[in-house]
Each structure stands twice: as structure tokens, then as C-alpha cells.
Scaffold this motif. Structure first.
Motif, PDB file in Angstrom:
ATOM      1  N   LEU A 386      38.862  36.886  34.393  1.00  0.00           N
ATOM      2  CA  LEU A 386      38.737  37.743  35.144  1.00  0.00           C
ATOM      3  C   LEU A 386      37.465  37.662  36.342  1.00  0.00           C
ATOM      4  CD1 LEU A 386      38.776  40.911  32.409  1.00  0.00           C
ATOM      5  CD2 LEU A 386      40.466  40.310  34.349  1.00  0.00           C
ATOM      6  N   GLU A 387      36.571  36.519  35.567  1.00  0.00           N
ATOM      7  CA  GLU A 387      35.744  36.121  37.241  1.00  0.00           C
ATOM      8  C   GLU A 387      36.423  35.498  38.084  1.00  0.00           C
ATOM      9  OE1 GLU A 387      33.258  37.231  38.698  1.00  0.00           O
ATOM     10  OE2 GLU A 387      31.946  36.140  39.556  1.00  0.00           O
ATOM     11  N   ALA A 388      37.108  34.769  37.325  1.00  0.00           N
ATOM     12  CA  ALA A 388      37.722  33.368  37.730  1.00  0.00           C
ATOM     13  C   ALA A 388      38.739  34.272  39.271  1.00  0.00           C
ATOM     14  CB  ALA A 388      38.358  32.399  36.820  1.00  0.00           C
ATOM     15  N   ALA A 389      39.669  35.498  38.785  1.00  0.00           N
ATOM     16  CA  ALA A 389      40.240  35.776  39.414  1.00  0.00           C
ATOM     17  C   ALA A 389      40.199  36.863  40.233  1.00  0.00           C
ATOM     18  CB  ALA A 389      41.450  36.522  37.949  1.00  0.00           C
ATOM     19  N   ARG A 390      38.832  37.596  40.087  1.00  0.00           N
ATOM     20  CA  ARG A 390      38.507  37.713  41.061  1.00  0.00           C
ATOM     21  C   ARG A 390      37.476  36.651  42.525  1.00  0.00           C
ATOM     22  NH1 ARG A 390      33.250  39.032  43.198  1.00  0.00           N
ATOM     23  NH2 ARG A 390      32.042  37.604  41.745  1.00  0.00           N
ATOM     24  N   LEU A 391      37.503  35.624  41.707  1.00  0.00           N
ATOM     25  CA  LEU A 391      36.789  34.766  42.682  1.00  0.00           C
ATOM     26  C   LEU A 391      38.411  34.556  43.963  1.00  0.00           C
ATOM     27  CD1 LEU A 391      34.346  32.860  41.127  1.00  0.00           C
ATOM     28  CD2 LEU A 391      34.312  33.693  43.028  1.00  0.00           C
ATOM     29  N   ALA A 392      38.922  34.056  43.271  1.00  0.00           N
ATOM     30  CA  ALA A 392      39.903  33.297  44.305  1.00  0.00           C
ATOM     31  C   ALA A 392      40.733  34.957  45.095  1.00  0.00           C
ATOM     32  CB  ALA A 392      41.685  33.264  42.780  1.00  0.00           C
ATOM     33  N   SER A 393      40.672  35.794  44.333  1.00  0.00           N
ATOM     34  CA  SER A 393      41.070  36.971  45.338  1.00  0.00           C
ATOM     35  C   SER A 393      40.258  37.693  46.998  1.00  0.00           C
ATOM     36  CB  SER A 393      40.398  38.729  44.694  1.00  0.00           C
ATOM     37  OG  SER A 393      41.566  38.412  43.620  1.00  0.00           O
ATOM     38  N   SER A 394      39.098  35.983  46.327  1.00  0.00           N
ATOM     39  CA  SER A 394      38.324  36.159  48.136  1.00  0.00           C
ATOM     40  C   SER A 394      38.430  35.237  48.494  1.00  0.00           C
ATOM     41  CB  SER A 394      37.071  36.428  47.807  1.00  0.00           C
ATOM     42  OG  SER A 394      36.588  34.915  47.114  1.00  0.00           O
ATOM     43  N   ILE A 395      39.589  34.503  48.553  1.00  0.00           N
ATOM     44  CA  ILE A 395      39.791  33.197  49.232  1.00  0.00           C
ATOM     45  C   ILE A 395      41.410  33.902  49.725  1.00  0.00           C
ATOM     46  CG2 ILE A 395      41.757  31.128  49.052  1.00  0.00           C
ATOM     47  CD1 ILE A 395      39.924  30.573  46.486  1.00  0.00           C
ATOM     48  N   ALA A 396      41.953  33.624  50.955  1.00  0.00           N
ATOM     49  CA  ALA A 396      43.080  34.288  51.866  1.00  0.00           C
ATOM     50  C   ALA A 396      44.527  34.258  51.079  1.00  0.00           C
ATOM     51  CB  ALA A 396      43.515  33.504  53.563  1.00  0.00           C
ATOM     52  N   GLU A 397      44.743  35.283  51.075  1.00  0.00           N
ATOM     53  CA  GLU A 397      46.280  35.038  50.554  1.00  0.00           C
ATOM     54  C   GLU A 397      47.319  34.650  50.530  1.00  0.00           C
ATOM     55  OE1 GLU A 397      47.258  39.464  50.549  1.00  0.00           O
ATOM     56  OE2 GLU A 397      49.720  39.060  49.705  1.00  0.00           O
ATOM     57  N   SER A 398      47.206  33.392  49.809  1.00  0.00           N
ATOM     58  CA  SER A 398      48.544  32.319  50.539  1.00  0.00           C
ATOM     59  C   SER A 398      49.975  32.042  48.573  1.00  0.00           C
ATOM     60  CB  SER A 398      48.320  31.585  50.843  1.00  0.00           C
ATOM     61  OG  SER A 398      47.411  30.555  49.498  1.00  0.00           O
ATOM     62  N   PRO A 399      50.550  31.868  48.725  1.00  0.00           N
ATOM     63  CA  PRO A 399      51.217  31.401  47.529  1.00  0.00           C
ATOM     64  C   PRO A 399      50.059  30.431  46.063  1.00  0.00           C
ATOM     65  CG  PRO A 399      52.724  30.875  49.174  1.00  0.00           C
ATOM     66  CD  PRO A 399      51.266  30.679  49.586  1.00  0.00           C
TER      67      PRO A 399
END
Ligand code: GRG
Length: 416
Positions: A386-399
Motif C-alpha cells: 500500500l505504501e508503494a502504491a501511495r508513492l507511485a500515486s505521487s508520480i505524474a499519471e501515465s500508463p
């Protein structure tokens, strides 16, 4: 737990059932134990897929996304057309499929590096043994995903050749460590085939592991980037320290868990964390973004090893391609045992004698299953995902950024 086991059985059956139909990417997804239901929950990474050549399983995935198009915002996008500001129609795909073009020659290119740097045929053979495409290629896959996600974030498109080299180097360090691990543990089986130390003598095998590392070191030098060299070299020092820590044990329960977590970071998570940091640095990311890449990799890596330790108790050796309950037999107390100690303190002396007395392995195995140790391990792994997913969500949206989120889900649900 029963629910978990049932899920595992269902997922395994889904994988076995769909395995023959799978395109390469979906096969990899199956190795992770995903099924259509899981995909429906997480359909978040998309690529344009030509009408022809879509295998039945992939078609079902597409239909699932189309069914939920309005909720998930599915659009299609070619991996080669990604660029800031251009977000055409998405279709769903798994991360391996999204990166099909990037990944398809990774092992071939590694084998070329192995081949070019020596004219000794036997050394080439031994060093190439695990670059047979049978591994999950998790490390190159996440390294390339992070590269493309970060590049997109900072308004660059595509994949830099140096970033692809890091993806190859990560897999080479991984394989070198597997080879050394197999010698140390005197393994019999890996990836469903005799482990490398069974086929060749351990002296030659150890040298072959060193040779892969040396070729990897030359590839690092060719990047001509001192900061990246430091980050990638750190991986090897940590891997060795992690393995060294595994040879020792701690007296008290608290010390033991801290020791386990540090060992887990060094043995498994550091490789993913530092290779993701390296690709971000190569993109020209600032410190904050490079740290996000690092922390994403650290969390995915910790979760990955926790799940690995869990699977050693619940998965069959057929599914894993290597013997199970192997950790106990090697004298290792991993998270499920350490958690189980809370309920069954009689595990403490067994841990201290590294399960060496007759009946220790069987008793410890039984107590782990009777305790909440497996659920607690899974819970901790989930927390890191979940923490990894949260961190990924802070990167600009792209595929690619979305696929990073999917990866965190694959790690927690993987079957091998
Ligand atoms: C020579 C670099 C080097 C290190 C020496 C032996 C050693 C120190 C370290 C061992 C590290 C090790 C083997 C960690 C295990 C990590 C792990 C979970 C491996 C399994 O990874 P998967 O499941 O494997 O991704 P596949 O087969 O899919 O590639």
C-alpha cells in the motif's frame, strides 16, 4: 487462513488453466498468481493492442476493462507514443504486456554480454544458465516501468539506453546472487530445473557468479556516471551483508525482528530500491523524485521477500519450482516463525538451535500454521504494498505510473 488458501488454490487453477493460452506477458502475470477477478479490481495500466493477435485470456482482460470503462477511465495508448500531454484511448494490459517490446530482448542482450567478454565456452554456459527466460524478470520490469514513469513525469518520453542497461544490470546482479546462494545452500532445484550447482561443480559455479558480477561492473562503468555507480555498487555490498546476517541469529525477540527486517532489506529490497533510484537519476530526476523511486522499490522489495517467506510455508514445491519449508530446513527463522513466537514461545529455543534437533522443522511448521504468523506476515507485506502504491500515486499519471500501482498488487497476490 482457510480463505487465503482457497484463494491460492483458485488463483493457481486459473493460472494453470490459462497458461497455455497466455501470451508472454500474461504468462508472467500468471506466475504472479493473478486471475481475472484480481485484474478487474486493479485494471489500471493500459496499452493499445492491435485487433489481431490478442490471445483469449488477454481478450477477456480487455472486456473486463471495457465493462468498467467509465469507473476506471480506460483509454488506449501505444507504449511508443507516450509523451506528455498525449493521452489517447487506453486499453488494459498487465505490466509485462505494457513493456513487451522493452523486455523481449533483455535476456538475449544479457547473454550477449556474457558471451562477448570471454572465449571460454564452459564459463559462458554456466553464467548463462539462469538467463533462460524462466524467471519472473521482476527487477528489469520494475526498473523499466519506473524509468518510463519518471521520464514522463519530467516531460521526457521513451526509455534511455542507459536506463535499459540498469534493468539488465539489476537482473545480472540478481542472477549472480542466486548462483552464489545455490552454492551456499547446496540447492537442488530452482525455477523447476536442477539448480546450477547440481549441473556443474561448485568451484566453477562460484566463478561463474563472480564473472556475471564482473561483466555487470563493466556495464556500470560504461554508464560513466559516478553517482549512479555508487548507488549500484551499494546493492552488492548490501546483498553480501544481508546474506552474512543470515548466518547469525539474535537472542531476544525484538532484536530478532529488527535483524530480520534489516537482513530482508539488504538481501532483497536494496537491489530493487537502488536500481529504481539509479534509473530516476539517469533521467535527471531531482532528489525528491529519486527518493520516491527508491522508497517505492524498497517497499515493493520488502513486500516481495515477506511474501516469499510466506509462500515457503503455503505453496507447493511444484508451484514454486524449488523445495518448500526450505527456510526452516536451512535453519532460518523468517517472519511467519517470528510472529508465531508471540503465541508459541516454545519456538524460541528451536530458533536458537536453528531447527537442528530431530522434529524441530515439523513442529515449527505446525506451530506456524496454528498461529496467526502467516496472516501477520501477509498483513505486513500488504502494508508495504500500500505504501508503494501511495508513492507511485505521487508520480505524474501515465500508463507506466499506473502499472507501478498494479505491480504492488501483483506482489501481494503472487503465487511463485
Ligand atoms: C554475489 C551479488 C552476490 C551476492 C552474494 C549469496 C548472496 C550474497 C546473496 C543472496 C541473495 C538472495 C539469493 C536473495 C533472495 C532474493 C529472492 C527473493 C530471490 C527470488 O527472486 P525471484 O522470485 O526469482 O524474483 P526469479 O526466479 O523469478 O528470478
Amino acid at each position: 487462513m482457510l480463505g487465503d488458501r482457497r484463494l491460492i488454490t483458485v488463483c493457481t487453477m486459473a493460472c494453470l488453466g490459462s497458461g497455455r493460452l497466455c501470451v508472454r506477458g500474461v504468462e508472467k502475470l500468471c506466475q504472479f498468481g493473478q486471475n481475472i477477478q484480481v485484474r478487474r479490481k486493479t485494471s489500471a495500466a493500459f496499452v493499445r493492442i492491435k485487433d489481431t493477435g490478442i490471445q483469449p485470456f488477454a481478450r477477456t482482460l480487455l472486456r473486463n476493462c471495457q465493462d468498467t470503462k467509465t469507473q476506471t477511465g480506460c483509454r488506449s495508448l501505444s507504449s511508443h507514443q507516450v509523451g506528455p500531454g498525449s493521452m489517447p484511448d487506453f486499453q488494459p494490459v498487465d505490466p509485462y504486456r505494457l513493456l513487451e517490446d522493452d523486455l523481449k530482448d533483455i535476456y538475449k542482450d544479457i547473454r550477449k554480454e556474457i558471451h562477448w567478454n570471454t572465449n571460454q565456452e564452459e564459463l559462458r554456459k554456466i553464467a548463462s544458465y539462469y538467463f533462460d527466460g524462466q524467471g519472473k524478470a521482476l527487477r528489469p520490469m520494475v526498473a523499466i516501468l519506473m524509468s518510463r514513469a519518471v521520464n514522463y513525469h519530467i516531460n521526457k518520453s521513451g526509455l534511455l539506453p542507459a536506463q535499459r542497461q540498469v534493468a539488465m544490470i539489476a537482473e545480472m546482479i540478481h542472477s549472480a546472487s542466486l548462483i552464489h546462494d545455490d552454492v551456499i545452500d547446496q540447492s537442488d532445484f530452482r525455477r523447476g530445473k536442477p539448480s546450477v550447482n547440481v549441473v556443474w561443480n561448485h568451484k566453477k559455479v562460484t566463478m561463474a557468479g563472480d564473472y556475471i558480477l564482473a561483466v555487470g561492473a563493466m556495464m556500470i562503468a560504461r554508464l560513466r556516471n559516478d553517482d549512479v555507480t555508487l548507488v549500484l555498487s551499494q546493492i552488492i555490498t548490501e546483498l553480501v551483508q544481508g546474506e552474512f546476517m543470515q548466518l547469525g541469529s539474535k537472542e531476544t525477540e525484538n532484536e530478532r525482528f529488527a535483524h530480520y527486517l534489516t537482513k530482508t532489506y539488504r538481501k532483497t529490497a536494496s537491489l530493487i530500491a537502488n536500481s529504481l533510484k539509479a534509473v530516476a537519476m539517469l533521467a535527471g530526476a531531482d532528489e525528491k523524485l529519486a527518493e520516491i523511486a527508491f522508497q517505492y522499490g524498497r517497499n515493493v522489495g520488502l513486500a516481495f521477500q515477506l511474501v516469499d517467506d510466506l509462500l515457503d510455508f503455503v505453496s507447493s514445491s511444484d508451484a514454486m519450482g524449488k523445495p518448500t519449508a526450505a527456510d526452516l530446513k536451512l535453519g532460518l527463522a523468517t517472519a511467519p516463525v517470528l510472529f508465531a513466537c508471540e503465541k508459541y514461545p516454545e519456538l524460541n529455543p528451536m530458533i536458537m538451535r536453528r531447527f537442528q534437533e530431530a522434529g524441530d522443522v515439523e513442529k515449527a511448521f505446525e506451530l506456524v500454521h496454528k498461529s496467526q504468523g502467516l496472516e501477520q506476515t501477509r498483513f505486513l507485506a500488504k502494508k508495504h504494498c500500500l505504501e508503494a502504491a501511495r508513492l507511485a500515486s505521487s508520480i505524474a499519471e501515465s500508463p507506466y505510473q499506473k502499472a507501478l500501482i498494479v505491480v504492488s498488487d501483483l506482489v501481494i497476490n503472487r503465487m511463485k
